[in-house]
Design an enzyme around this catalytic site. Structure first.
Site, PDB file in Angstrom:
ATOM      1  N   HIS A   1      71.801  13.272  31.901  1.00 41.02           N
ATOM      2  CA  HIS A   1      72.705  12.144  31.669  1.00 41.02           C
ATOM      3  C   HIS A   1      72.024  10.793  31.858  1.00 41.02           C
ATOM      4  O   HIS A   1      72.622   9.760  31.564  1.00 41.02           O
ATOM      5  CB  HIS A   1      73.910  12.250  32.608  1.00 41.02           C
ATOM      6  CG  HIS A   1      74.810  13.398  32.276  1.00 41.02           C
ATOM      7  ND1 HIS A   1      75.984  13.254  31.568  1.00 41.02           N
ATOM      8  CD2 HIS A   1      74.701  14.728  32.534  1.00 41.02           C
ATOM      9  CE1 HIS A   1      76.556  14.441  31.413  1.00 41.02           C
ATOM     10  NE2 HIS A   1      75.804  15.353  31.998  1.00 41.02           N
TER      11      HIS A   1
ATOM     12  N   ASP B   1      69.744   2.487  30.967  1.00 39.13           N
ATOM     13  CA  ASP B   1      70.894   3.366  31.132  1.00 39.13           C
ATOM     14  C   ASP B   1      70.772   4.513  30.146  1.00 39.13           C
ATOM     15  O   ASP B   1      70.431   4.293  28.970  1.00 39.13           O
ATOM     16  CB  ASP B   1      72.196   2.599  30.876  1.00 39.13           C
ATOM     17  CG  ASP B   1      73.338   3.055  31.761  1.00 39.13           C
ATOM     18  OD1 ASP B   1      73.282   4.197  32.242  1.00 39.13           O
ATOM     19  OD2 ASP B   1      74.278   2.276  31.981  1.00 39.13           O
TER      20      ASP B   1
END
Length: 487
Positions: free
Chosen positions: A172, A385
């Protein structure tokens, strides 16, 4: 005594098993002193919730407290299997190796990483606990989906325990360039751990490419296109596929929620409580140094100083969800952010006209949907991110096609959401200019951009992502013979 799969007799087993660091629920003390379980606010839980509800599988994870684990239990159609972690495990595996070693390395070493052999020993030990628990509840030939950087050794450990199961792993967060990954003293162990899987999913093709290069350059393993050839403990050769597969959100659920009369009314109430500003800007982040909160506040502070914006016409709401507060870097960040917010409000706020509304807390999904709907500009400015689902949630909630998304080029979401207002958060002047572009854009331009963003997310929601991942896992190392259905 156990059967050939390693499952004790009488144990309930499942054809679909998810393993993640945390269970999708948090334990809370009820009014009568009886513990209750509430849905966790994390991004992984939000993304996987609807996926799991449709499959009726088991979820293996830590319950959030040190000590003995609760007995397995059912919650909202899922069978939850807690893993016991000691206080030492939490300090060394989670706060130490996961969040003070791996997290910095995987996020461009924005803060220096710390390396301790004791932490690594705990990481191996805890990954072993997870692998053993998954092996107990996985039915013969089950599909197992392991999640994230905390469990990178589980695929190989599980393969040794249960060679009959199909193993997928999804990252993730970003996977770093080989030059950064090479800093890890245990880099080969991590590569070997991950290659226990049949399919490895990453947020972006470039992340998968970084992993394959690490296999080639640091482990001397042959790679071809999106595959890596490895050798198992028995000496047999096996091919693993590693590919980009960006995660998404439950678009339909959020779209419906944001249209509900309660959320629409709450959005109006939020704006009114802030004095009905002409432009309401919103930031929603975990309080993490990767999220670019300081850069965002700096840009806003300069816009106020330049006279480009001012309260009450403009207001910024910054939600900073508490995160890893026992780690030094996170405590330092909180102090810096709150100092800057105080300086901005001290210099530019007036009685009843606050420049920054700062909220160090989490909110439920309905309240977040109302905040998204109420805001005119969403500021998503991470320095690095993996994806950033907040950006997608904001778009899903703007059913009226209003609003503007200012999005960092360094968020994984930028590859899909190219019609947002892209920025480089390291360039403060450029960030200021991008915010002003979004603020001054015509309603027609905002509608065109938002319509395009909503179409993209609607066609690539979390169910489509899960279907594509599970198809890739089913057919790996080959690509699926057909594309996962859309819509």
């Amino acid at each position: 005594m156990s059967d050939a799969t390693g499952t004790p007799p009488g144990t309930e087993t499942y054809d679909f098993v998810v393993a993640a660091n945390r269970l999708p629920v948090d334990r809370r003390e009820g009014p009568d002193g009886v513990p209750t379980w509430q849905r966790s606010p994390g991004g992984l839980v939000t993304a996987m919730d609807s996926v799991m509800r449709g499959r009726g599988g088991a979820w293996v994870g830590w319950a959030g407290d040190a000590g003995d684990a609760p007995e397995p239990f059912e919650d909202s159609g899922m069978f939850l299997v807690p893993v016991a972690l000691t206080a030492e495990d939490i300090a060394d595996y989670y706060e130490g190796l996961s969040n003070d070693t791996l997290w910095p390395v995987y996020h461009d070493v924005i803060v220096p990483a710390t390396f301790h052999r004791r932490w690594w020993a705990a990481y191996r030990r805890v990954n072993g606990k997870f692998a053993e628990q998954v092996a107990r509840v996985a039915a013969p030939g089950a599909t197992v989906w392991v999640h994230d950087y905390q469990l990178q050794l589980v695929p190989a450990m599980l393969r040794k325990l249960r060679p009959d199961v199909r193993i997928g792993w999804f990252n993730h967060i970003p996977f770093p360039p080989v030059e950064l990954f090479a800093q890890l003293p245990w880099r080969r162990d991590i590569i070997d751990g991950l290659l226990g899987a049949d399919f490895l999913g990453f947020q972006k093709p470039s992340d998968a490419g970084n992993f394959r290069r690490a296999c080639r350059q640091l482990a001397g393993l042959p790679t071809r296109r999106d595959t890596v050839t490895t050798t198992d403990a028995d000496g047999s050769s096996r091919v693993v596929r590693a590919a980009g597969l960006p995660i998404s959100i439950d678009f339909g659920h959020l779209d419906t929620l944001a249209r509900s009369p309660e959320v629409v009314a709450r959005a109006t109430e939020i704006r009114a409580s802030l004095g009905n500003p002409d432009i309401l800007m919103l930031g929603v982040d975990r309080l993490d140094y990767t999220k670019g909160i300081r850069h965002r506040l700096k840009a806003y502070q300069e816009l106020l100083s330049d006279g480009e914006v001012s309260p009450p016409e403009v207001c910024l709401v910054q939600i900073a969800v508490p995160s890893r507060e026992r780690v030094d870097a996170y405590r330092d960040l909180r102090g810096q952010v709150e100092l800057t917010v105080g300086q901005i409000n001290g210099d530019y706020s007036h009685i009843g006209e606050t420049a920054v509304e700062y909220l160090h807390q989490s909110f439920d999904q309905a309240e977040m949907a109302a905040m998204y709907l109420a805001s005119d500009i969403m500021l998503v400015t991470p320095l690095r991110d993996g994806m950033n689902l907040v950006a997608k949630e904001y778009v899903a909630c703007h059913h009226d096609e209003s609003g503007a998304l200012v999005l960092s080029e360094f968020a994984g979401a930028a590859e899909e959401l190219g019609r947002s207002y892209l920025c480089n958060p390291h360039d403060i002047q450029g960030l200021k200019n991008t915010i002003l572009r979004a603020a001054h854009a015509s309603p027609a331009e905002k509608r065109r951009r938002m319509r395009s963003l909503r179409k993209k997310i609607r066609e690539n929601d979390v169910q489509q992502w899960a279907a594509r991942f599970l198809d890739a896992l089913k057919y790996a190392p080959a690509r699926p013979p057909y594309a996962a259905p859309r819509g």
